[in-house]
Scaffold this active site. Structure first.
Site, PDB file in Angstrom:
ATOM      1  CG  ASN A 116      -1.860   1.220   1.202  1.00 12.91           C
ATOM      2  OD1 ASN A 116      -2.892   1.173   0.546  1.00 12.91           O
ATOM      3  ND2 ASN A 116      -1.515   2.293   1.890  1.00 12.91           N
ATOM      4  CD  GLU A 117      -1.226   5.897   0.175  1.00 13.37           C
ATOM      5  OE1 GLU A 117      -2.166   6.534  -0.307  1.00 13.37           O
ATOM      6  OE2 GLU A 117      -0.775   6.127   1.314  1.00 13.37           O
ATOM      7  CD  GLU A 171      -6.152   4.813  -0.484  1.00 12.32           C
ATOM      8  OE1 GLU A 171      -6.010   5.948   0.027  1.00 12.32           O
ATOM      9  OE2 GLU A 171      -5.567   3.797  -0.071  1.00 12.32           O
ATOM     10  CD1 TRP A 174      -4.496  12.053   4.557  1.00  8.46           C
ATOM     11  CD2 TRP A 174      -2.995  13.451   3.696  1.00  8.46           C
ATOM     12  NE1 TRP A 174      -4.777  12.185   3.216  1.00  8.46           N
ATOM     13  CE2 TRP A 174      -3.861  13.037   2.667  1.00  8.46           C
ATOM     14  CE3 TRP A 174      -1.959  14.335   3.394  1.00  8.46           C
ATOM     15  CZ2 TRP A 174      -3.746  13.492   1.350  1.00  8.46           C
ATOM     16  CZ3 TRP A 174      -1.831  14.791   2.079  1.00  8.46           C
ATOM     17  CH2 TRP A 174      -2.721  14.359   1.075  1.00  8.46           C
ATOM     18  CG  HIS A 231      -9.704  10.046   5.509  1.00  3.27           C
ATOM     19  ND1 HIS A 231     -10.641   9.879   4.520  1.00  3.27           N
ATOM     20  CD2 HIS A 231      -8.499  10.157   4.880  1.00  3.27           C
ATOM     21  CE1 HIS A 231     -10.040   9.879   3.345  1.00  3.27           C
ATOM     22  NE2 HIS A 231      -8.751  10.052   3.538  1.00  3.27           N
TER      23      HIS A 231
END
Length: 654
Positions: free
Chosen positions: A141-142, A316, A324, A367
């Site tokens: 992930n990322e 996403e 963030w 979020h």
């Protein structure tokens, strides 16, 4: 067309079926699951618990949803860290071990973690590789997010020494290549080589560049191990990765993508704009605070599309405030729908929202999601419904393979050079790239990206905001492409090991341009110089090269002291400074006219993009804008007058 990120492990199991039903009723197709669930897959060393995941996949699949499963390697569990503490990376700035308690707490140079990642990926791939509901996989992930590509660990030091041994063969060759006679930096053996951090002052640029290359290779090696496992155990399913901007990964994304079916991008327009424009004055930032900048995320769309096969997903998509960035405003009404359709206009095949339901706990509880924590729809819900209705009207054809007529060459080593040998605190290769992209977008141009070793043939114009250390083959390939080539200052500035090239810069570019850079001066950004081109005066900033012509070439623009600012020889042009965006746009417009590439000067904050036979216009402004559609255009969405924060789509009958 649309999807969502879902975390069944976060919610009571009795909610899952209702969540799946509501996803399907909304019109979603894809669900991404499992990228952070290692501690639930393997709650204790060697004891797997897949029962909950079996039930979650079956529930989602029974609702008719297609699942993107993930490897969970971005979040190694606490027991794994305690058992193998060498997994943890060492911060290259502080020298401190980066601890457990968030995510991405692993070192790409840890052979232990590579082994453990292979083990958990194999366990998942063997069990779920042929699951009927799983249509594809996301790795990790990322990757490299949170400045985790670089590590100053003992693992990294040993692996770097081995990498240097493979690259240079003997220590004498390395000492010569790096110029280690300077400051008595000579090594007697590869075992003496340190990582280039935590020294009294700056370390050797050759040393730092070598470490960047080594790190990028380690990331690619680590990632490929997962891809190979998924290919072996999950035939017929796609494999992708969700990237963040290359300025943040600090690696060669193109190399990492070679084994992927397509690349994905995580799109957060407000967060990205807040970070990117953090030092800009409020008057410049405020118009985009709740919309995002009209060019920044599309720059990243077009760059991501170029990584693997010309296709990409948004894995996403921001649905509301995030948690963030430095500041996290709410999107203006209509922006979630606009961002969704904008991604499709730039060639996305799927847009997946992050996340299904806002979490009421932990780091991301601020979020937003498509649902609030109490299971009621958030403000984004009706915008997703509208986007789905409009996508049906648009009936988008598969992403066309046709190229744009203008391309930007992306060289990751130009970014690394700018970070390794700054020479000016205000010099930013990523910002230069965005400036050139914005100039093209202001002219209504579609833009492709190509890597430094890519194929430029077929493009009318190739913009080169920086090609730091080109070899002869790369320069010949560009010259043979037939494209007009516009090079930025600092192109060809160095030889491979960050030394000045033989005969001075631009080194190998002298195949195309008979010039030498005899000196370089830099200046504060608030101390520009005049640049004169075609009797117009513009501003030039930060970087100023003294050019000497060593053959026949045309000086097309000059600085205030009369020195060359723009030189041309045949199809190649070279800038000796960093000019304002207006100059880049005006120059590009003349080059497009020379090659017969149509342009249109767009009003502020209106942008257009073509997909197949459709033309999209997106208005980020607070006032209506006129769409540049011909009189006989047939509007599919909207009208010629594009409302504020709205869009229009038309096609032109043949």
């Amino acid at each position: 067309m649309l999807g969502v990120c879902y975390y069944p492990e976060h919610w009571p199991e009795e909610w899952w079926a209702d969540d799946a039903r509501r996803m399907k009723d909304l019109g979603l197709t894809y669900v991404r699951v499992g990228e952070f669930a290692w501690s639930r897959y393997e709650p204790e060393p060697g004891r797997y618990d897949f029962g909950w995941y079996d039930r979650a996949l079956d529930t989602l699949g029974a609702a008719g949803l297609k699942i993107v499963a993930c490897t969970p390697t971005a979040t190694p569990p606490k027991w794994l860290i305690d058992r193998y503490p060498d997994i943890l990376p060492v911060d290259p700035i502080t020298g401190q071990v980066r601890g457990f308690g968030s995510r991405r707490h692993y070192d790409f140079s840890s052979e232990t973690y590579l082994r453990e990642s292979i083990r958990i990926t194999t366990a998942l791939a063997e069990r779920y590789g042929k699951h009927d509901a799983i249509v594809g996989w996301q790795t990790d992930n990322e990757i490299a997010c949170h400045d985790t590509a670089l590590s100053a660990s003992p693992n990294a030091r040993r692996a770097f020494q081995d990498w240097c041994r493979d690259k240079y063969g003997n220590i004498a060759a390395l000492n010569k290549a790096w110029g280690n006679i300077f400051w008595s930096m000579e090594y007697r053996s590869f075992e003496e080589i340190e990582v280039p951090f935590l020294a009294v002052t700056e370390t050797s640029p050759a040393h730092r560049m070598a470490f960047r290359r080594f790190t990028s290779d380690r990331v690619a090696l680590y990632h490929k191990a997962q891809v190979d496992i998924l290919r072996a155990h999950s035939p017929g399913r796609f494999i992708t990765h969700n990237f963040i901007p290359p300025t943040d990964t600090g690696i060669d994304n193109y190399t990492m993508c070679r084994d992927l079916d397509f690349a994905s991008f995580d799109n957060y327009p407000l967060g990205r704009t807040d970070v990117w424009m953090a030092k800009r004055p409020a008057s410049e930032f405020r118009p985009y605070m709740r919309t995002g900048h009209p060019d920044y995320c599309t720059f990243l769309f077009d760059q991501t599309r170029s990584l693997a096969g010309g296709k990409f997903w948004i894995m996403e998509q921001q649905p509301g405030p995030v948690n963030w960035a430095g500041h996290n405003p709410r999107p203006l009404p209509g922006m979630v729908r606009l961002w969704t359709l904008e991604a499709f206009a730039h060639g996305a095949e799927v847009v997946s929202y992050f996340r299904w339901r806002q979490a009421p706990f932990a780091q991301e509880q601020m979020h937003a999601g498509l649902l609030r924590p109490d299971r009621t729809p958030s403000e984004a819900w009706p915008e997703v419904e509208q986007a789905l209705r409009e996508l049906k009207l648009l009936d988008l054809a598969p992403v066309p393979g046709a190229r744009a007529r203008v391309a930007i060459l992306y060289d990751h080593e130009a970014q690394w050079l700018g970070e390794t040998e700054r020479q000016a605190d205000s010099y930013s290769h990523p910002d230069i790239m965005v400036d050139w992209y914005m100039a093209a977008r202001r002219l209504g141009l579609d833009v492709d990206f190509i890597p430094a070793d890519g194929d430029a043939a077929g493009y009318d114009i190739v913009l080169v905001p920086g090609l730091a250390m080109p070899d002869a083959a790369t320069v010949k390939r560009l010259g043979d492409s037939g494209a007009l080539l516009l090079f930025a200052a600092r192109s060809g500035a160095k030889a491979k090991d960050v030394n000045l090239p033989e005969g001075l810069p631009p080194g190998e570019l002298r195949q195309l341009l008979p010039i030498r850079v005899t000196s370089v001066g830099t200046a504060r950004p608030d101390c520009p110089e005049d640049l004169v081109w075609r009797n117009h005066t513009y501003q030039a900033f930060t970087w100023f090269e003294a050019l000497e012509l060593v053959g026949e070439a045309e000086v097309q623009a000059t600085l205030a002291d009369g020195s060359p600012a723009l030189v041309r020889k045949d199809n190649a042009l070279y800038m000796a400074t960093l000019p304002e965006q207006d100059f880049i746009a005006d120059l590009l417009e003349t080059l497009c006219a020379e090659r017969g590439v149509p342009t249109v000067r767009l009003p502020d904050d209106l942008r257009i993009r073509r997909r197949g036979d459709l033309v999209f216009a997106f208005n980020y402004a607070a006032v209506p804008r006129e769409a540049p559609a011909p009189d006989h255009a047939q509007f599919v969405l909207g009208s010629r007058s594009v409302a504020p924060r709205d869009l229009a789509v038309w096609r032109v009958p043949s």
